[in-house]
Design an enzyme around this catalytic site. Structure first.
Site, short mmCIF file in Angstrom:
data_model
loop_
_atom_site.label_atom_id
_atom_site.label_comp_id
_atom_site.label_asym_id
_atom_site.label_seq_id
_atom_site.Cartn_x
_atom_site.Cartn_y
_atom_site.Cartn_z
N SER A 259 0.85 -1.19 0.00
CA SER A 259 0.00 0.00 0.00
C SER A 259 0.89 1.23 0.00
O SER A 259 2.11 1.13 0.00
CB SER A 259 -0.89 0.02 1.24
OG SER A 259 -0.11 0.38 2.36
N LYS A 260 0.23 2.39 0.04
CA LYS A 260 0.99 3.65 -0.01
C LYS A 260 2.00 3.75 1.13
O LYS A 260 3.00 4.44 1.00
CB LYS A 260 0.03 4.83 0.03
CG LYS A 260 -0.73 5.00 -1.26
CD LYS A 260 -1.28 6.42 -1.38
CE LYS A 260 -2.22 6.53 -2.57
NZ LYS A 260 -3.61 6.27 -2.20
N ARG A 261 1.73 3.06 2.23
CA ARG A 261 2.67 3.09 3.34
C ARG A 261 4.06 2.63 2.90
O ARG A 261 5.07 2.98 3.50
CB ARG A 261 2.21 2.17 4.47
CG ARG A 261 1.09 2.70 5.33
CD ARG A 261 0.72 1.69 6.39
NE ARG A 261 0.22 0.45 5.81
CZ ARG A 261 0.86 -0.71 5.83
NH1 ARG A 261 2.02 -0.82 6.42
NH2 ARG A 261 0.32 -1.79 5.27
#
Ligand code: GLU
Ligand code: ZN
Length: 522
Positions: A259-261
């Site tokens: 994910s964007k994390r």
């Protein structure tokens, strides 16, 4: 998971599939609710490779029925990313938002054929049914109370639900996971058309896959629970079951869903960071698929070798260092011409107009060829080309020079560079007086770099330059490395660069001369 055949199972067996024998038709069906991310690119890639390797067709369908979450800018991002990646489609893309009426018609046909029914229950009522089911330890489901309802209260808001057989089971063959079976009792009479007339994903997805005559459905395994519902819909529409393949998830280094994390996840962000499309595709192909222990693949090799036999079932972990390494491999494989074209397209803003036309000239391409083996990212190539292609003398940061800690080294080096310059100036003047250099520069070079010849054109090779500077260093009692350091800085703008001897003989002499003169004033 396999159970014995019974009649309701065999209806849906994939041996009936049209996949064998008919030409492969596959699609990538993203929802434009965000930028095209890495997982999407991999799904698109596997579909594309499968089609290209089998003389089939690859289609794009924009699943934008969720009007609230879908945005045109995301559709544009998907189209631009696929174009950048070279994942070309064989037919014009289909946008589901243009086909809402078709889905309603298909749902009405299912109602008429007894495969679907109108449900007048309110959302609150359905919620109560789910809770009641959970209380008695059952799956939270709609209790099917409108299934046999015969009254049709005019004008009353309703949804259309699929009429899933109450008994039996459904089975499909997954090309990656093998046969997968679900009990019909566990499948909800799911909604096909919402009360506002909008189709659900499962309906519009199958209607369009039937419409587009898909033979294989390859997508992320987050859809595996939708597949049994869709298998029923294929059956209702009397369409032979496509082959399914559910690709394993991509995980970040922490083994959590990517994910964007985890940093950049959109395809476009990788472009901006300087990745080549073929490197990203090579990397994504290897995420969950293998061909022996080969790591570096050209696109052609991927097309030739890709098959579902070697796609793994378990999730694949995204390894950024490996992507970077692969990019370096592909930068080395690429032609310098193409790399320069990419630099010009993607990094124009970091160049001035003058340095950009120098970069794209034949000499610019030779400069790129010198830098190419030393960088992993296109951004590094562009960054290194900027000072080399700038006209005239460039600003440099001399704080990292070794001579800053040793003033006698500085004095000796400046004297040595001055000496080297004088010798070279003499040689150039002599060579030019003997015979004017034939205009061997390419037209593009003359226009933007001027007519000064390079030392190479006057007969000096990088090896000659190496020997010459070594000898000057010896005369002044300094090591070649110490002599070269400030020269490298003023010529390339950097302390670490492509080969200095190569650059000194390759660049026009007037440019080299002007820059080397700067060593005296550092
Ligand atoms: N729109 C769905 C998605 O983006 C498509 C899934 C499928 O390929 O069927 O996940
Ligand atoms: Zn109902």
């Amino acid at each position: 998971m396999m159970m014995q055949n019974n009649s309701s199972v065999s209806q849906y067996r994939s041996k009936e599939s049209l996949a064998q024998g008919s030409p492969v038709r596959v699609r990538f069906a993203p929802s434009p609710t965000g930028f095209l991310h890495i997982g999407g690119v991999r799904a698109a890639l596997f579909n594309w490779l499968y089609a290209r390797g089998r003389g089939g067709q690859f289609l794009l369908r924009i699943e934008d029925t969720d009007l609230e979450r879908s945005e045109e800018r995301f559709t544009q991002d998907i189209l631009a990313s696929l174009k950048w990646l070279g994942l070309n489609c064989d037919e014009a893309p289909l946008a589901q938002s243009h086909r809402l009426e078709v889905y309603r018609q298909r749902a009405e046909e299912l109602v008429a054929a007894g495969h679907a029914y109108r449900c007048y229950c309110t959302e609150a009522e359905v919620e109560q049914m789910r809770e009641a089911a959970m209380k008695v330890g059952k799956k939270p489901q709609y209790d099917r109370r409108c299934r046999s309802r015969v009254d049709h209260p005019a004008g009353q808001s309703h949804v259309i639900r699929a009429k899933i057989p109450l008994e039996g089971s459904v089975e499909f063959l997954d090309l990656i996971r093998g046969p997968i079976r679900f009990e019909n009792a566990d499948i909800d009479d799911f909604v096909l058309i919402r009360s506002n007339g909008a189709p659900t994903y499962n309906l519009s997805n199958v209607v369009d896959d039937v419409h587009s005559k898909m033979t294989h459905i390859l997508r992320g395994d987050d859809h595996i629970n939708n597949t049994p519902k869709q298998v029923h819909l294929y059956h209702f529409f009397q369409y032979p079951l496509p082959q399914f393949a559910h690709l394993p998830m991509i995980l970040g280094a922490d083994k959590k869903k990517l994910s964007k994390r985890h940093g950049a996840v959109s395809a476009n962000a990788y472009r901006a960071e300087g990745y080549l499309p073929e490197a990203l595709l090579n990397f994504l192909a290897r995420l969950g698929w293998s061909h022996g222990d080969q790591e570096v693949f050209t696109i052609e090799e991927l097309i030739t070798h890709f098959s579902f036999d070697h796609v793994q079932k378990s999730s694949a972990v995204f390894n950024t260092e490996k992507l970077l390494w692969l990019n370096g491999e592909h930068v080395r494989k690429a032609s310098s011409e193409r790399l320069v074209q990419i630099v010009v397209e993607d990094y124009a803003p970091i160049f001035t107009a003058a340095s950009l036309s120098r970069a794209s000239s034949p000499l610019g391409i030779k400069i790129a060829a010198l830098i190419q083996p030393k960088v992993k990212l296109m951004k590094e190539l562009a960054d290194q080309m900027v000072p080399l292609c700038a006209p005239g003398v460039i600003e440099v940061d001399s704080s990292g020079l070794k001579w800053n800690k040793d003033s006698s080294l500085k004095i000796a080096t400046q004297a040595a560079v001055k000496h080297a310059l004088q010798v070279l100036q003499g040689r150039v003047a002599e060579a030019l007086s003997r015979e004017p250099v034939a205009e061997s520069r390419a037209a593009g070079d003359l226009e933007v770099w001027g007519s000064s010849p390079s030392l190479a054109q006057l007969g000096m090779s990088p090896t000659d330059m190496d020997a010459f500077l070594r000898q000057i260093g010896d005369q002044h009692g300094i090591k070649l490395g110490d002599l070269a350091q400030p020269m490298r800085l003023v010529v390339t703008g950097r302390l670490v660069s492509a080969g200095l001897f190569e650059l000194l003989v390759l660049l026009p002499w007037d440019l080299v001369e002007a820059r080397l003169q700067k060593v005296e004033n550092l």
